[in-house]
Design a protein around this motif. Sequence first.
Motif, mmCIF file in Angstrom:
data_model
loop_
_atom_site.group_PDB
_atom_site.id
_atom_site.type_symbol
_atom_site.label_atom_id
_atom_site.label_comp_id
_atom_site.label_asym_id
_atom_site.label_seq_id
_atom_site.Cartn_x
_atom_site.Cartn_y
_atom_site.Cartn_z
ATOM 1 N N SER A 61 0.578 -1.817 -0.172
ATOM 2 C CA SER A 61 -0.189 0.167 0.193
ATOM 3 C C SER A 61 0.848 0.926 -0.245
ATOM 4 O O SER A 61 1.640 1.443 0.842
ATOM 5 N N GLU A 62 0.828 2.000 -0.872
ATOM 6 C CA GLU A 62 1.533 3.032 -1.272
ATOM 7 C C GLU A 62 1.141 4.071 -0.345
ATOM 8 O O GLU A 62 1.616 4.958 0.648
ATOM 9 N N SER A 63 -0.266 4.489 0.741
ATOM 10 C CA SER A 63 -0.684 5.391 1.179
ATOM 11 C C SER A 63 -0.657 4.995 2.416
ATOM 12 O O SER A 63 -0.331 5.913 3.669
ATOM 13 N N THR A 64 0.096 3.698 2.766
ATOM 14 C CA THR A 64 0.592 3.846 4.288
ATOM 15 C C THR A 64 1.725 2.623 4.212
ATOM 16 O O THR A 64 2.520 3.134 5.389
ATOM 17 N N GLY A 65 2.254 2.906 3.961
ATOM 18 C CA GLY A 65 3.935 1.805 3.372
ATOM 19 C C GLY A 65 3.670 0.492 3.959
ATOM 20 O O GLY A 65 4.806 -0.159 4.071
ATOM 21 N N ARG A 66 2.904 -0.282 4.234
ATOM 22 C CA ARG A 66 2.904 -1.179 4.607
ATOM 23 C C ARG A 66 2.876 -2.489 3.652
ATOM 24 O O ARG A 66 1.682 -2.409 1.933
ATOM 25 N N HIS A 91 9.096 -2.484 0.134
ATOM 26 C CA HIS A 91 9.026 -0.696 -0.317
ATOM 27 C C HIS A 91 8.520 -0.622 -1.658
ATOM 28 O O HIS A 91 8.071 -0.098 -2.243
ATOM 29 N N LYS A 172 -6.129 -8.788 2.074
ATOM 30 C CA LYS A 172 -6.316 -7.858 3.298
ATOM 31 C C LYS A 172 -6.063 -7.990 4.661
ATOM 32 O O LYS A 172 -5.303 -7.419 5.610
ATOM 33 N N LEU A 175 -1.945 -7.318 5.470
ATOM 34 C CA LEU A 175 -1.434 -5.967 5.488
ATOM 35 C C LEU A 175 -2.095 -5.172 6.775
ATOM 36 O O LEU A 175 -2.091 -4.605 7.429
ATOM 37 N N GLU A 176 -3.219 -5.960 7.291
ATOM 38 C CA GLU A 176 -4.154 -5.389 9.175
ATOM 39 C C GLU A 176 -2.954 -6.383 10.245
ATOM 40 O O GLU A 176 -3.041 -5.217 10.946
ATOM 41 N N GLU A 178 -0.235 -7.868 12.430
ATOM 42 C CA GLU A 178 0.834 -7.363 13.059
ATOM 43 C C GLU A 178 2.135 -8.262 13.409
ATOM 44 O O GLU A 178 3.509 -8.100 13.122
#
Length: 220
Positions: A61-66, A91, A172, A175-176, A178
Motif C-alpha cells: 500500500s503506497e498510502s500507508t507504506g505497509r 517497499h 487484506k 496488510l492488517e 501485526e
Amino acid sequence: MYVRNNIANGNLKAKHWKHVKLGVCRPSLAEGRMPIPRAMAVKWNPPEHPWLKLNTDGAFSESTGRAGGRGIIRDHSGRLIAAFTAPLDAHSTLEAELLAMHHGLLLAREFAQPIWVESDAAQAISLAKGSGWGPAHSRRAMAHLALHRRYGDFRISFTLREGNKAADLLAKMGLEIEEQTRFNNQTTPRLLKAILRMQEMGIPNIRVCDEDLVVDSIPR
C-alpha cells in the motif's frame, strides 16, 4: 433485389418511376465495432505426486507504506497442507510478491517435498525464473529465492488471477495483521475453506475480458 424482382414480374412499370430518382447512400465512416466480451474458464490444477503446490500473493500500500504476503500449500489431491499470512518489510508490490514466495517456501520446506510455486504476479515470476537480480529494491528478496533454488526440487510458474483466487482471498489480512499467522484445516477461515473445496473438485473460476484483450500474459 425487391425492385428487380418486381420489374421482372411486371408489377413495376415505367409509370411507377415517374419523377422518382434512385440513389445509394454510403456512410463516410464505418460504424465502430464494440468489443465482444469473452469468458474463459480458469482452473487451479493440483501438482503431481509427490510435489506440493504453493500459491502466493503479495501486496503493498503506497498510502500507508505497509506490505503483506500470503500463501497456501496443497498436495496432489488439492488437500490443504498449510496456509499463512504475514506482514512484510517491503517497499514495492514487486518486492512484496517476491518476499511472499520466500516466506511460503520457508513454510513449505518443513514438509520435505518438492515445491511448485505459482503466482499471478507476472513480473515477479519472470524475474524469479530468470538469471538477473532485477531493480535494487528487489535484490534482497531475489537473494532469498536464489538460496531456495539451490535445493533442485523447485518449480515456478504463472497463473491468471482467477487461478490464484485462494491466495488472493488472504490479501487484506496480510496488510492488517501485526505478526505472521499460520492456518491449518481446523483454523482456516470458512470462506477460504469453501474456495479450496471448489478448486479441489475442479470447479473453475470465470474470467471475462474483451475480445481484443490479450490474456496470454504468461512470462516466457
